[in-house]
Motif scaffolding. Structure first.
Motif, PDB file in Angstrom:
ATOM      1  N   TRP A   8      40.507  35.302  49.543  1.00  0.00           N
ATOM      2  CA  TRP A   8      39.767  34.475  48.549  1.00  0.00           C
ATOM      3  C   TRP A   8      40.346  33.200  48.622  1.00  0.00           C
ATOM      4  O   TRP A   8      39.936  32.262  47.965  1.00  0.00           O
ATOM      5  CB  TRP A   8      39.637  35.024  47.315  1.00  0.00           C
ATOM      6  CG  TRP A   8      38.969  36.376  47.045  1.00  0.00           C
ATOM      7  CD1 TRP A   8      37.851  36.680  48.149  1.00  0.00           C
ATOM      8  CD2 TRP A   8      38.942  37.123  46.071  1.00  0.00           C
ATOM      9  NE1 TRP A   8      37.187  37.900  47.675  1.00  0.00           N
ATOM     10  CE2 TRP A   8      37.871  38.126  46.391  1.00  0.00           C
ATOM     11  CE3 TRP A   8      39.751  37.350  44.760  1.00  0.00           C
ATOM     12  CZ2 TRP A   8      37.671  39.328  45.646  1.00  0.00           C
ATOM     13  CZ3 TRP A   8      39.493  38.394  44.105  1.00  0.00           C
ATOM     14  CH2 TRP A   8      38.481  39.467  44.410  1.00  0.00           C
ATOM     15  N   GLY A   9      41.200  32.735  49.508  1.00  0.00           N
ATOM     16  CA  GLY A   9      41.657  31.340  49.810  1.00  0.00           C
ATOM     17  C   GLY A   9      42.721  30.658  49.159  1.00  0.00           C
ATOM     18  O   GLY A   9      43.021  29.608  48.705  1.00  0.00           O
ATOM     19  N   ALA A  10      43.617  31.652  48.502  1.00  0.00           N
ATOM     20  CA  ALA A  10      44.904  31.103  47.519  1.00  0.00           C
ATOM     21  C   ALA A  10      45.527  30.081  48.741  1.00  0.00           C
ATOM     22  O   ALA A  10      45.904  30.619  50.123  1.00  0.00           O
ATOM     23  CB  ALA A  10      45.684  32.390  47.202  1.00  0.00           C
ATOM     24  N   GLY A  11      46.040  29.211  48.062  1.00  0.00           N
ATOM     25  CA  GLY A  11      47.016  28.327  49.100  1.00  0.00           C
ATOM     26  C   GLY A  11      48.423  28.826  49.512  1.00  0.00           C
ATOM     27  O   GLY A  11      48.958  28.680  50.619  1.00  0.00           O
ATOM     28  N   ARG A  12      48.839  29.602  48.557  1.00  0.00           N
ATOM     29  CA  ARG A  12      50.270  30.093  48.879  1.00  0.00           C
ATOM     30  C   ARG A  12      50.415  31.435  48.002  1.00  0.00           C
ATOM     31  O   ARG A  12      50.162  31.343  46.677  1.00  0.00           O
ATOM     32  CB  ARG A  12      51.359  29.373  48.537  1.00  0.00           C
ATOM     33  CG  ARG A  12      52.893  29.699  48.815  1.00  0.00           C
ATOM     34  CD  ARG A  12      53.819  28.984  48.657  1.00  0.00           C
ATOM     35  NE  ARG A  12      53.715  28.033  49.635  1.00  0.00           N
ATOM     36  CZ  ARG A  12      54.792  26.844  49.902  1.00  0.00           C
ATOM     37  NH1 ARG A  12      55.927  27.051  48.925  1.00  0.00           N
ATOM     38  NH2 ARG A  12      54.690  25.946  50.743  1.00  0.00           N
ATOM     39  N   VAL A  13      50.666  32.673  48.272  1.00  0.00           N
ATOM     40  CA  VAL A  13      50.905  33.703  47.748  1.00  0.00           C
ATOM     41  C   VAL A  13      52.237  34.194  47.829  1.00  0.00           C
ATOM     42  O   VAL A  13      52.871  33.998  48.889  1.00  0.00           O
ATOM     43  CB  VAL A  13      49.864  35.138  48.328  1.00  0.00           C
ATOM     44  CG1 VAL A  13      50.560  36.315  47.877  1.00  0.00           C
ATOM     45  CG2 VAL A  13      48.624  34.783  48.352  1.00  0.00           C
ATOM     46  N   ILE A  14      52.774  34.276  46.561  1.00  0.00           N
ATOM     47  CA  ILE A  14      54.192  34.686  46.318  1.00  0.00           C
ATOM     48  C   ILE A  14      54.482  35.982  45.663  1.00  0.00           C
ATOM     49  O   ILE A  14      53.921  36.258  44.992  1.00  0.00           O
ATOM     50  CB  ILE A  14      54.898  33.400  45.482  1.00  0.00           C
ATOM     51  CG1 ILE A  14      54.674  32.290  46.028  1.00  0.00           C
ATOM     52  CG2 ILE A  14      56.415  34.069  45.267  1.00  0.00           C
ATOM     53  CD1 ILE A  14      54.975  31.008  45.017  1.00  0.00           C
ATOM     54  N   ALA A  15      55.084  36.868  46.560  1.00  0.00           N
ATOM     55  CA  ALA A  15      55.152  38.341  46.208  1.00  0.00           C
ATOM     56  C   ALA A  15      56.397  38.431  45.699  1.00  0.00           C
ATOM     57  O   ALA A  15      57.513  37.791  45.983  1.00  0.00           O
ATOM     58  CB  ALA A  15      54.794  39.273  47.442  1.00  0.00           C
ATOM     59  N   THR A  16      56.879  39.350  44.786  1.00  0.00           N
ATOM     60  CA  THR A  16      57.988  39.923  44.331  1.00  0.00           C
ATOM     61  C   THR A  16      58.247  41.342  44.354  1.00  0.00           C
ATOM     62  O   THR A  16      57.305  42.191  44.137  1.00  0.00           O
ATOM     63  CB  THR A  16      58.369  39.471  42.745  1.00  0.00           C
ATOM     64  OG1 THR A  16      57.705  40.375  42.036  1.00  0.00           O
ATOM     65  CG2 THR A  16      58.139  37.919  42.520  1.00  0.00           C
ATOM     66  N   ALA A  17      59.364  41.752  44.876  1.00  0.00           N
ATOM     67  CA  ALA A  17      59.667  43.256  45.118  1.00  0.00           C
ATOM     68  C   ALA A  17      61.035  43.337  44.985  1.00  0.00           C
ATOM     69  O   ALA A  17      61.837  42.492  45.422  1.00  0.00           O
ATOM     70  CB  ALA A  17      58.963  43.573  46.286  1.00  0.00           C
ATOM     71  N   SER A  18      61.602  44.941  44.879  1.00  0.00           N
ATOM     72  CA  SER A  18      62.876  44.823  44.605  1.00  0.00           C
ATOM     73  C   SER A  18      63.811  45.106  45.844  1.00  0.00           C
ATOM     74  O   SER A  18      65.129  45.309  45.666  1.00  0.00           O
ATOM     75  CB  SER A  18      63.123  45.962  43.633  1.00  0.00           C
ATOM     76  OG  SER A  18      62.469  47.277  44.327  1.00  0.00           O
ATOM     77  N   SER A  19      63.096  45.557  47.076  1.00  0.00           N
ATOM     78  CA  SER A  19      63.757  45.702  48.105  1.00  0.00           C
ATOM     79  C   SER A  19      63.471  44.944  49.426  1.00  0.00           C
ATOM     80  O   SER A  19      62.106  44.748  49.231  1.00  0.00           O
ATOM     81  CB  SER A  19      63.806  47.013  48.701  1.00  0.00           C
ATOM     82  OG  SER A  19      62.472  47.545  49.036  1.00  0.00           O
ATOM     83  N   GLN A  20      64.387  44.759  50.449  1.00  0.00           N
ATOM     84  CA  GLN A  20      63.709  43.885  51.550  1.00  0.00           C
ATOM     85  C   GLN A  20      62.565  44.601  52.164  1.00  0.00           C
ATOM     86  O   GLN A  20      61.614  44.080  52.666  1.00  0.00           O
ATOM     87  CB  GLN A  20      64.829  43.973  52.488  1.00  0.00           C
ATOM     88  CG  GLN A  20      64.635  43.007  53.700  1.00  0.00           C
ATOM     89  CD  GLN A  20      64.334  41.700  53.409  1.00  0.00           C
ATOM     90  OE1 GLN A  20      65.032  41.037  52.637  1.00  0.00           O
ATOM     91  NE2 GLN A  20      63.247  40.899  53.891  1.00  0.00           N
TER      92      GLN A  20
END
Length: 318
Positions: A153-165
């Protein structure tokens, strides 16, 4: 039929496989021969009676099923409990035909997690093209779909968080531009750094505790934090309304059943669009593991460990 029943409130240990009579559909209901049942965080709260809606004993958990109706239709349905069983009764208004080319895992990923991500981005956050979006627990059931929807839907930047590589790599493979360790000492600073030093526009949060507090502090002017769960089981600090004035920020909550109170068929619209995106190859479901019905306890243990990714389901044939 075989089913999983709870007769006392508690953790995964209270889930027990039993034999129960087949449910009898009431007027206007349909009986579904369940092939797979979805497993959700809400189920873990229901088993310990900490869900938004109080639980009553005895209960058969499970709010989503995939299977076949008596006339042979392949369907997925959102139900009012009873999903951890070989048969369940469903409301036709909350039952959706699964299109050819879509499997049961994908359908179950959409009926709760997918529609949750859809509602959060469309109705709570009102995502506009070019905006930055933070998806906490990005490797989970909602998170994996939210990352893909935000990109589609066109987000400029998506930043994900998660607990492991491994989980962060999964989020990147789904379209996340940046991936942040969810255990960062200062989440505010970590999110701003991932956004090129700028504050973020949207945060989707189901974590609670300090992650919520520090994410709120990372919002840009007119930024929106959509809160839809508390996987950490830790309360965030109370929101002080004058604090919202500082950056003209918004905090909203979302409980999926309220989607059915909206005018029109918004839930059906969400399901239709999700199926279309899946058939077009723009959104895919991530399997977090298929457990036998007899392994429901293990499924809850895995989910509560926060070590899983994607969607967990129960196979009622096992």
């Amino acid at each position: 039929m075989r089913a999983v029943q709870v007769t006392e409130f508690g953790g995964p240990e209270v889930l027990r496989q039993v034999e129960l009579p087949d449910p009898e559909p009431g007027e206007g209901q349909v009986l579904v021969d369940v092939t797979h049942a979805g497993v959700n965080y809400a189920d873990t709260h229901q088993a310990e009676n900490t869900y938004l809606a109080p639980s009553e004993l005895p209960l058969v958990p499970g709010g989503e099923v995939a299977g076949r109706t008596g006339d042979g239709r392949r369907v997925v349905s959102l139900i009012d409990g009873g999903g951890y069983a070989q048969r369940a009764v469903a409301d036709p208004a909350r039952t959706y035909d699964i299109p050819d080319g879509v499997d049961e895992l994908t359908a179950l990923s959409f009926i709760v997690q997918g529609t949750t991500a859809w509602m959060l981005l469309r109705r709570n956050a009102h995502l506009r093209a070019g905006e930055s979006v933070v998806v906490h627990a990005a490797a989970g059931g909602v998170g994996t779909i939210a990352v893909q929807l935000a990109k589609a839907w066109g987000a400029g930047r998506v930043i994900a968080t998660a607990s492991s590589q491994e989980k962060r790599d999964l989020a990147r493979s789904l379209g996340a531009d940046e991936a942040v360790d969810s255990r960062a000492e200062n989440m505010t600073a970590a999110l701003r750094a991932a956004n090129g030093g700028e504050r973020v526009d949207i945060v989707l949060d189901m974590t609670g505790g300090r992650v919520t507090d520090e994410s709120l502090a990372a919002l840009a002017p007119f930024g929106r934090l959509a809160f839809f769960g508390m996987a950490s089981r830790e309360q965030p600090k109370p929101v002080v309304l004058p604090t919202l004035l500082k950056h003209s920020t918004t905090v909203s909550g979302m409980w999926l059943p309220h989607a059915f109170t909206l005018p029109g068929n918004v839930f059906g619209e969400a399901m239709s669009e999700l199926f279309e995106l899946a058939l077009a190859g723009d959104v895919r479901a991530i399997s977090g593991g298929v457990f036998g019905l007899s392994e429901a306890r293990a499924a809850h243990e895995a989910l509560r460990s926060r070590g899983t990714t994607g969607k967990l389901v129960l196979d009622t044939s096992k």
